[in-house]
Design an enzyme around this catalytic site. Structure first.
Site, PDB file in Angstrom:
ATOM      1  N   CYS A   1      72.545  52.662  92.108  1.00 32.22           N
ATOM      2  CA  CYS A   1      72.105  53.866  91.409  1.00 32.22           C
ATOM      3  C   CYS A   1      70.583  53.917  91.309  1.00 32.22           C
ATOM      4  CB  CYS A   1      72.723  53.922  90.017  1.00 32.22           C
ATOM      5  SG  CYS A   1      74.518  54.037  90.062  1.00 32.22           S
TER       6      CYS A   1
ATOM      7  N   TYR B   1      68.736  55.073  89.068  1.00 33.45           N
ATOM      8  CA  TYR B   1      68.222  54.740  87.747  1.00 33.45           C
ATOM      9  C   TYR B   1      68.760  53.410  87.247  1.00 33.45           C
ATOM     10  CZ  TYR B   1      72.671  57.110  86.997  1.00 33.45           C
ATOM     11  OH  TYR B   1      73.984  57.503  87.085  1.00 33.45           O
TER      12      TYR B   1
ATOM     13  N   CYS C   1      81.448  48.587  63.352  1.00 32.20           N
ATOM     14  CA  CYS C   1      81.462  47.925  64.659  1.00 32.20           C
ATOM     15  C   CYS C   1      82.355  46.688  64.632  1.00 32.20           C
ATOM     16  CB  CYS C   1      80.040  47.524  65.059  1.00 32.20           C
ATOM     17  SG  CYS C   1      79.960  46.662  66.641  1.00 32.20           S
TER      18      CYS C   1
ATOM     19  N   ARG D   1      80.406  40.774  72.797  1.00 29.10           N
ATOM     20  CA  ARG D   1      80.278  40.795  74.251  1.00 29.10           C
ATOM     21  C   ARG D   1      79.959  39.411  74.789  1.00 29.10           C
ATOM     22  NH1 ARG D   1      78.855  45.727  72.403  1.00 29.10           N
ATOM     23  NH2 ARG D   1      79.375  47.537  73.722  1.00 29.10           N
TER      24      ARG D   1
ATOM     25  N   ASP E   1      61.061  57.622 105.448  1.00 31.06           N
ATOM     26  CA  ASP E   1      61.776  56.445 104.931  1.00 31.06           C
ATOM     27  C   ASP E   1      63.246  56.457 105.327  1.00 31.06           C
ATOM     28  OD1 ASP E   1      62.001  54.056 103.114  1.00 31.06           O
ATOM     29  OD2 ASP E   1      63.338  55.426 102.063  1.00 31.06           O
TER      30      ASP E   1
END
Length: 636
Positions: free
Chosen positions: A84, A86, A315, A319, A606
């Site tokens: 991607c 971004y 919450c 993780r 390019d």
């Protein structure tokens, strides 16, 4: 904490019997001569027991504010099969050495530990989790954990249709698919890979296999995809989707700023203007989403309001990164390595103390979007998702009228991209193949691209051999002195504070001589990198907006319009580029137009350089400018 001795005592009691599971649910053996229960029936019975006789929640997974962390997200890999714009450069990002990543057994060991302590939902993330070769086996082994009610995956969808039947059989119960656009050309530009149709196939396969709802995650970024909100919502009329609009969030390297974020309130207002009957649904406990439904629609829409209205107070998430670090807050920069302690031979009790200490240090809420944007935190690609959101999201026009889900019918007359009905002028467009697969038949009209379909002009292909003369109109002559240097010859920016605001328009052009080989590949859209004309056109638009950052003494101009046209000239194997810019202000936009044309030309180089190094860029010139004090200029 007072609950800790009680929790430990309960765990010892529940684990003391060899004939019980870690949750306390009894395990019965069949009597001689009786048929044994199926594994599914046994698992269902144990889960029912857990619901009715659940032990007090683990003190190790309860923070100092009383939040119970029952949801664990595990990153299976840092790798991704997309690139991607971004998220990462085309060649990828530096990855953690394989030896430093969690092994399959380490993942399962940590999962068992967390589930014993009360985690009942695990979501597998990445990178892209479905490129891990043993992902099906991991799901199957997680499915055997007693007390685990939900196994989910967040994926970019490229491999989903192929793997989902196996994953469902293994025990996968929830799916989130990341998709930021419904426009195939925009998708290919964003991710630098083909695959839009594979993602759509994956969504359909999930629906076909009975997943309901299928969650579609869309990160909304101003200038990139906020114009597609209604199109995404329209999908929920006939499909059991939960389209989840996510506020653009700051992570390391993504140059986040407030102006790029489209807030929940703004998105909701856009939806309510189209569907005033939009109803808010009751919020589930510990949910991150604010859910809404349009009466009569099969699916629903949700908003993840991490920035404008955080949900830190409820919450319940933890993780584990692919390299084994525990993160107690997505936006926090503190981590603790469970991998290192595992490999050092830490016992289960020692691991629990380490986990409990990290959870106990979790703050009441994150620092807020402006503070987060200044914090050092690992990029999102290295936490869990394939989206890191790096660099400014380019502002794109709608670039296709392709309608993958019959949106035009669902929107009651609203089209996916009503501004670009003539995107590929004079060029036949097959309905099924992707944009990057479209080819011109022999003898068909030359292929060209325009960023604006409703243009009131239709300039012919510029001749590469022409040498146009210039004409001037207006009352003031050109200056005979340089304006960007002071009396001593030093660089200086012109003061435009006293100049009146007028409408400024400028048009510039450029030419790229490709040669016969590269020209044929561009004409037939067969370059491995993708559609060169689309990418160059979008690069030209972005360059116009960034001119003041590229040319040191240029003023920043708030452009109201940018148009980039590209046409193929068969006679000289060239691409002709024309860029026009418009703005209301005290200074001209010729630099924006010239920069746009030049960068579009460089981008073509390019895209084609692997095929030929003999490409020539030239004829970068101003065609016209109007609105300035020195009068209008037209090259004739």
């Amino acid at each position: 904490m007072a609950a800790q001795p009680v929790s430990r005592m309960l765990r010892r009691l529940l684990r003391s019997s060899a004939r019980s599971c870690s949750s306390g649910a009894p395990v019965t053996q069949p009597r001689p001569g009786e048929p044994s229960q199926s594994a599914a029936e046994e698992l269902s019975r144990r889960r029912q027991f857990l619901r009715e006789f659940a032990a007090p929640f683990s003190a190790f997974l309860t923070d100092s504010f009383g939040r119970h962390h029952s949801y664990l997200r595990i990153s299976l890999t840092e790798k991704c099969n997309l690139r991607c714009q971004y998220c990462m450069p085309e060649e990828g990002v530096p990855l953690t050495p394989k030896a430093d990543l969690l092994t399959t057994e380490e993942i399962l060991t940590l999962a068992r530990l967390f589930v014993k302590e009360g985690v009942d939902k695990i979501r597998l993330t990445g990178g892209e989790p479905l490129i891990r070769p043993d992902v099906v086996d991991i799901v199957a082994q997680l499915h055997q954990l007693e007390g685990l009610r939900t196994i989910g995956v967040t994926t970019n969808g490229i491999n989903l249709a192929r793997l989902l039947p196996q994953l469902q059989k293994a025990g996968l119960s929830a799916i989130n698919i990341s998709l930021d656009t419904l426009v195939p050309a925009k998708f290919e530009f964003i991710v630098r890979r083909k695959g839009f149709h594979k993602v759509m196939e994956g969504i359909h396969k999930a629906i076909e296999l009975g997943y309901s709802p299928v969650k579609v995650n869309c990160v909304v970024m101003r200038g990139l995809n906020e114009d597609e909100l209604l199109d995404f919502v329209a999908l929920t009329e006939g499909l059991p989707l939960d389209v989840r609009f996510i506020e653009y969030m700051p992570f390391d390297g993504n140059k986040w700023n407030f102006k790029k974020m489209v807030s929940y309130k703004e998105m909701l207002d856009t939806l309510q203007q189209q569907w005033p009957e939009l109803e808010k649904l009751p919020e589930e406990e510990s949910s991150t989403a604010k859910a809404f439904k349009i009466p009569g629609f099969r699916g629903q829409v949700s908003f993840i309001t991490s920035m404008s209205e955080h949900f830190c107070g409820t919450c319940n998430r933890l993780r584990i990164t692919a390299d084994g670090n525990l993160k107690v807050c997505l936006f926090g920069n503190s981590e603790v390595s469970l991998r290192d302690h595992l490999r050092a031979g830490a016992s289960e009790e020692e691991l629990l103390r380490i986990i409990g200490a990290a959870v106990g240090r979790k703050k009441r809420q994150h620092a807020g979007m402006f503070s987060i944007s200044q914090m050092k935190n690992r990029p999102m690609i290295l936490i869990e998702l394939f989206l890191m959101l790096q660099d400014s999201p380019p502002a794109l026009p709608n670039t296709s009228s392709w309608d993958p889900f019959g949106i035009q019918g669902l929107r009651h007359g609203l089209s996916v991209s009503n501004q670009v009905s003539t995107l590929w002028k004079r060029c036949p467009i097959p309905q099924t193949p992707s944009l990057a697969q479209r080819q011109l038949a022999p003898g068909s009209p030359q292929r060209h691209y325009s960023s604006h379909a409703d243009s009131d002009t239709n300039p012919k292909c510029l001749s590469p051999m022409s040498r146009a003369s210039a004409s001037h109109s207006g009352t003031l002559p050109t200056s005979n002195q340089l304006t960007h240097v002071d009396t001593e010859g030093r660089a200086a920016m012109v003061d435009v504070g006293s100049k009146p605001d007028t409408e400024r328009v400028a048009v510039a052009s450029a030419m790229v001589l490709l040669g016969p080989v590269a020209f044929k590949l561009v004409q037939e859209n067969q370059l491995k990198k993708g559609d060169a004309l689309v990418v160059a056109q979008l690069a030209g638009i972005q360059a116009a907006k960034l001119t003041s950052q590229l040319i040191p003494l240029c003023h920043h101009v708030a452009l109201s319009h940018v148009q980039v046209r590209l046409e193929l000239d068969n006679t000289c194997h060239a691409v002709m580029i024309q860029a026009s810019c418009r703005a209301q202000g005290p200074t001209g936009v010729e630099m924006e137009a010239l920069t746009s044309a030049a960068v579009a030309a460089l981008t073509l180089y390019d895209m084609c350089k692997a095929v030929s190094r003999d490409i020539v860029l030239g004829e970068i010139k101003l065609i016209s400018k109007t609105g300035g004090q020195r009068g209008d200029y037209h090259r004739t």
